[in-house]
Scaffold this motif. Structure first.
Motif, short mmCIF file in Angstrom:
data_model
loop_
_atom_site.label_atom_id
_atom_site.label_comp_id
_atom_site.label_asym_id
_atom_site.label_seq_id
_atom_site.Cartn_x
_atom_site.Cartn_y
_atom_site.Cartn_z
N LEU A 162 39.43 52.70 43.87
CA LEU A 162 38.82 51.49 44.44
C LEU A 162 39.77 50.82 45.43
O LEU A 162 39.36 50.39 46.51
N GLU A 163 41.05 50.75 45.07
CA GLU A 163 42.03 50.16 46.00
C GLU A 163 42.15 50.98 47.28
O GLU A 163 42.13 50.44 48.39
N ASN A 164 42.29 52.29 47.12
CA ASN A 164 42.52 53.14 48.29
C ASN A 164 41.28 53.25 49.18
O ASN A 164 41.39 53.48 50.38
N LEU A 165 40.10 53.09 48.59
CA LEU A 165 38.88 53.08 49.40
C LEU A 165 38.70 51.75 50.13
O LEU A 165 37.83 51.62 50.98
N GLY A 166 39.51 50.76 49.78
CA GLY A 166 39.48 49.48 50.49
C GLY A 166 38.50 48.46 49.91
O GLY A 166 38.22 47.46 50.55
N PHE A 167 38.01 48.70 48.68
CA PHE A 167 37.13 47.69 48.06
C PHE A 167 37.91 46.46 47.63
O PHE A 167 37.35 45.39 47.42
N CYS A 168 39.22 46.64 47.44
CA CYS A 168 40.11 45.49 47.24
C CYS A 168 41.47 45.89 47.80
O CYS A 168 41.70 47.06 48.11
N LYS A 169 42.37 44.91 47.93
CA LYS A 169 43.69 45.21 48.49
C LYS A 169 44.55 45.95 47.46
O LYS A 169 44.33 45.85 46.26
N ALA A 170 45.55 46.66 47.96
CA ALA A 170 46.51 47.33 47.08
C ALA A 170 47.13 46.30 46.15
O ALA A 170 47.57 45.24 46.60
N GLY A 171 47.11 46.60 44.86
CA GLY A 171 47.69 45.69 43.88
C GLY A 171 46.69 44.75 43.25
O GLY A 171 46.97 44.13 42.23
N GLU A 172 45.49 44.64 43.85
CA GLU A 172 44.49 43.72 43.31
C GLU A 172 43.44 44.42 42.44
O GLU A 172 42.48 43.80 41.99
N GLY A 173 43.63 45.72 42.23
CA GLY A 173 42.67 46.50 41.45
C GLY A 173 42.50 45.99 40.03
O GLY A 173 41.39 46.01 39.48
N GLY A 174 43.58 45.53 39.44
CA GLY A 174 43.52 45.04 38.06
C GLY A 174 42.53 43.89 37.91
O GLY A 174 41.73 43.85 36.98
#
Lengths: 140, 390
Positions: free
Chosen positions: B296-308
């Motif tokens: 999800l982070e790498n696809l750009g649905f949220c920023k790196a580090g905000e996946g949690g």
């Protein structure tokens, strides 16, 4: 001491220099003198400039830091099943490359990201009686 | 690619998911053939219409796709047995779209079948025996496992961003809730965050319930031109964008947290001309809980580090801002070794509105992202963006 019985790697001619180094208890890395890149794993050609004529092996310091790690609690594979829990880690070497290894001779639960480590060599006996050593790391 | 309208002139015309989760009395090819019938029936086409054959499995080796053509007794004009791991079938649909667009075939059949569970394969924790493959010489001596590699990714993410085991556990809990609404799912009993955290550690920080299940199963997808699909039995689902990528350790200098999905996702979104917020449903390969967060982070649905934060609070549930894996995913529905084909099948069924209790409210766009191989080490990524026809 670690209880891991490291399976012997299949050393191809491309990585012979590396494994000859470990058998002398030296951690050997490969540098291309055409473009100055350090590449690990070793290859028969520099994949940065595709020049095969200027590759050399050099002895690394053996110092590194833990980039990340995991405590393996389950692995059915021979040599590891009885060694669990053991630490699998990526180590950033002082010279700039990263390698996979085990962190040994410590309580696995005392390992941390960023910890400084030093290489050591586990000698394995082979059927052809040649000495063969696997590099692992210990906490500094 | 824009001049001849690829990929928007291509559609998925039929899908089928094998209903069984344990098939000790069937072979891989038999499961694939049953799936072929299901997907062809779904589309209204027959095996005689198929002139493009795509497939991969855990055991198909050299000549495998030719063996499959022989089993089915067909002689296609285009064959593709690419095997890039669990993402293979997403890439097969991408390749099929390109082949149809180029006139190399007209009706492509994508197949997968597996008896991983009845063969008792130890997929995640059985690695690292004495392989003679030279490239494994630097991993085999250390007891690298599939789960161990993902665990190292998870540990790095936790150290860098403060991601917690509770946040990863919420992914497993959400997938299980989705599976409870899917009559075909293998694991349907609801679980809690505490259940995940108190399940035994396999490779820290990943627990048993952070890991996918192992099942048998299979699936099939029929791809053809949108023009032809419009005249067929089921509602056509258009291909809007696609992308593929590999990630590996390079010469020992790779940022571990950047996975193949970043490149393949950017490519697919650019091709589709869509924003992340335009996506109504994400089908994300969930070999482990961390796979979902990383993807999800790498696809750009949220920023790196905000996946949690992104995966908690019901955000990836059926009523969240981005529903993920309404079928229950590999964590709870099925995971016969290479799960990519089910990502496409569920996306298509959701876009058609055929999913019963777990049906989303009229989704118009879906993204499917398959991961093959091992995040934290060497892997492939394939992204597909689908939409209902306008």
């Amino acid at each position: 001491m670690s209880n891991i019985e490291h399976p012997l790697p299949h050393a191809s001619f491309e990585s012979l220099g590396y494994w000859e180094g470990t058998s002398r208890n030296e951690l050997v890395l490969q540098r291309c003198n055409s473009c100055q890149i350090v590449q690990h794993r070793p290859r028969g050609i520099c994949v940065n400039c595709l020049d095969a004529s200027n590759l050399e092996h050099f002895v690394a310091s053996g110092k590194g830091t833990i980039y990340t790690y995991t405590i393996t609690e389950q692995n059915q594979a021979k040599g590891f099943a009885k060694a669990c829990p053991y630490v699998l880690a990526y180590v950033d070497l002082e010279e700039g490359s990263r390698m996979l290894a085990n962190i040994v001779d410590c309580d696995p639960y005392n390992v941390s990201v960023g910890a400084e480590v030093m290489v050591k060599f586990v000698t394995q006996e082979r059927p052809d009686t040649e000495s063969f050593a696997v590099p692992v790391f210990t906490l500094s | 690619m824009t001049s001849n309208q690829f990929p928007t002139n291509i559609a998925i015309a039929g899908v089928y998911e094998h209903e069984s989760r344990f098939s000790p009395d069937k072979t891989e090819f038999q499961i694939m053939a049953e799936c072929a019938k299901g997907a062809l029936d779904d589309s209204g086409l027959t095996l005689a219409d198929v002139d493009g054959l795509f497939g991969a499995s855990m055991t198909m080796g050299m000549m495998g796709i030719v063996d499959l053509a022989e089993y089915l007794n067909i002689r296609p004009t285009h064959i593709d047995g690419s095997n890039i791991g669990g993402s293979s079938f997403v890439s097969h649909v991408n390749h099929a779209a390109a082949a149809i667009n180029a006139g190399l075939c007209d009706v492509a059949l994508v197949l997968y079948g597996s008896t991983a569970a009845s063969n008792a394969m130890a997929i995640g924790t059985g690695g690292s025996s004495g392989s003679r493959n030279p490239e494994t010489a630097f991993t085999v001596p250390y007891g690298m496992t599939t789960v161990g590699s993902y665990a190292m990714y998870a540990n790095l993410h936790m150290n860098k961003y403060g991601t917690t085991s509770e946040q990863l556990a919420e992914i497993a809990v959400t997938m299980r809730h989705h599976a409870s609404l899917n009559p075909l799912a293998k694991m349907r009993k609801l679980i809690t965050v505490d259940d995940v955290l108190s399940s035994r550690l396999i490779s820290s920080p990943l627990h048993l319930l952070d890991c996918c299940i192992i099942s048998d199963g299979g699936g099939a997808v029929v791809v053809t031109s949108l023009e032809r699909a419009r005249d067929l039995r089921s509602k056509p689902i258009q291909i809007l964008g696609c992308g593929e990528a590999v990630q590996h350790q390079g010469v020992g200098d790779t940022d571990l947290l950047t996975i193949a999905a970043k490149q393949s996702g950017d490519q697919a979104f650019a091709m589709a001309g869509l924003k992340r917020s335009d996506i109504d449903l994400a089908m994300i390969y969930d070999s482990f809980t961390i796979t979902v967060l990383a993807t999800l982070e790498n696809l750009g649905f949220c920023k790196a580090g905000e996946g949690g934060n992104f995966v908690t609070g019901g955000n990836i549930g059926l009523k969240g801002t981005l529903p993920v894996n309404p079928d229950g995913g590999g964590l709870s529905s099925n995971h016969p070794g290479m799960r990519g084909i089910f990502l496409i099948i569920e996306a298509v069924k959701q876009l058609r509105g055929e999913c019963g209790e777990r049906q989303l409210d009229s989704p118009e766009t879906a993204l499917a992202h398959g991961t093959g191989g091992t995040i934290g080490d060497k892997h492939s990524g394939a992204t597909l963006i689908l939409g209902v026809t306008q």
